[in-house]
Design a protein around this motif. Structure first.
Motif, PDB file in Angstrom:
ATOM      1  N   GLY A  31      23.801  -5.741  15.001  1.00 13.83           N
ATOM      2  CA  GLY A  31      22.521  -5.796  15.696  1.00 13.83           C
ATOM      3  C   GLY A  31      22.596  -5.251  17.106  1.00 13.83           C
ATOM      4  O   GLY A  31      23.514  -4.501  17.437  1.00 13.83           O
ATOM      5  N   ARG A  51      24.219  -1.804  21.132  1.00 11.30           N
ATOM      6  CA  ARG A  51      23.710  -1.890  19.767  1.00 11.30           C
ATOM      7  C   ARG A  51      24.763  -1.426  18.777  1.00 11.30           C
ATOM      8  O   ARG A  51      25.845  -0.973  19.160  1.00 11.30           O
ATOM      9  N   ASP A  97      18.910  -9.172  18.541  1.00 11.01           N
ATOM     10  CA  ASP A  97      18.006  -8.912  17.426  1.00 11.01           C
ATOM     11  C   ASP A  97      18.691  -7.986  16.437  1.00 11.01           C
ATOM     12  O   ASP A  97      19.477  -7.122  16.836  1.00 11.01           O
ATOM     13  N   TRP A  98      18.382  -8.173  15.182  1.00 12.63           N
ATOM     14  CA  TRP A  98      19.040  -7.390  14.148  1.00 12.63           C
ATOM     15  C   TRP A  98      18.092  -6.413  13.465  1.00 12.63           C
ATOM     16  O   TRP A  98      18.491  -5.704  12.545  1.00 12.63           O
ATOM     17  N   GLN A  99      16.854  -6.364  13.969  1.00 12.15           N
ATOM     18  CA  GLN A  99      15.886  -5.420  13.405  1.00 12.15           C
ATOM     19  C   GLN A  99      15.137  -4.670  14.492  1.00 12.15           C
ATOM     20  O   GLN A  99      14.102  -4.075  14.234  1.00 12.15           O
ATOM     21  N   ILE A 100      15.690  -4.688  15.686  1.00 11.29           N
ATOM     22  CA  ILE A 100      14.999  -4.064  16.802  1.00 11.29           C
ATOM     23  C   ILE A 100      14.971  -2.550  16.625  1.00 11.29           C
ATOM     24  O   ILE A 100      15.922  -1.953  16.118  1.00 11.29           O
ATOM     25  N   TYR A 111      13.327  -8.739  21.232  1.00 12.34           N
ATOM     26  CA  TYR A 111      14.454  -9.589  20.850  1.00 12.34           C
ATOM     27  C   TYR A 111      13.973 -10.940  20.346  1.00 12.34           C
ATOM     28  O   TYR A 111      13.183 -11.609  21.005  1.00 12.34           O
ATOM     29  N   GLY A 112      14.486 -11.349  19.205  1.00 12.75           N
ATOM     30  CA  GLY A 112      14.031 -12.590  18.599  1.00 12.75           C
ATOM     31  C   GLY A 112      14.885 -13.802  18.892  1.00 12.75           C
ATOM     32  O   GLY A 112      14.438 -14.935  18.722  1.00 12.75           O
ATOM     33  N   SER A 113      16.103 -13.587  19.334  1.00 11.26           N
ATOM     34  CA  SER A 113      17.007 -14.703  19.605  1.00 11.26           C
ATOM     35  C   SER A 113      17.438 -14.662  21.058  1.00 11.26           C
ATOM     36  O   SER A 113      17.818 -13.595  21.562  1.00 11.26           O
ATOM     37  N   TRP A 114      17.387 -15.811  21.695  1.00 11.72           N
ATOM     38  CA  TRP A 114      17.713 -15.902  23.124  1.00 11.72           C
ATOM     39  C   TRP A 114      18.671 -17.051  23.378  1.00 11.72           C
ATOM     40  O   TRP A 114      18.584 -18.108  22.735  1.00 11.72           O
TER      41      TRP A 114
END
Length: 124
Positions: A31, A51, A97-100, A111-114
């Protein structure tokens, strides 16, 4: 996915400091991981990102002074900060994030995770 940021502290101008961001639950290698910072009274701003494939991105204000890197074995991303300035004082956050998509690599909204923030204070 849980992100754990650490390594902040109080340093003097010109000093160095390394922040760490460890992940549990998913590999960083597949990611994108970024560091953002937020100074008191200011908006959160992009600092650096790495990335898949090891490509790195930096804000102009830190280019040449900060280095982002990844240790896949430890599933940890580091932000090595050198020649720190008082204007680097902020709470630093890591995000992943793994789909950015590439165009969002510098956007906090991508970013979905913080992780929780870690305070960096540079005294002049």
């Amino acid at each position: 996915v849980q992100l754990q940021a650490s390594g902040g502290g109080l340093v003097q101008a010109g000093d160095s400091l390394t922040l760490s961001c460890a992940a549990s639950g998913r590999s960083f290698s597949s990611g994108a991981v970024a560091w953002f910072r937020q100074a008191t009274g200011k908006e959160r701003e992009f600092v650096a990102a790495i990335r898949r494939g090891g490509f790195t991105y930096y804000d102009e204000s830190v280019k040449g002074r900060f280095t982002i890197s990844r240790d896949s074995a430890k599933n940890t991303v580091y932000l090595q900060m050198k020649s720190l300035k008082s204007e680097d004082t902020a709470v630093y956050y890591c995000a992943a994030d793994w789909q950015i998509i590439l165009s969002n690599i510098r956007n906090a909204g991508g970013y979905g995770s913080w992780g929780q923030g870690t305070q960096v204070t540079v005294s002049s």
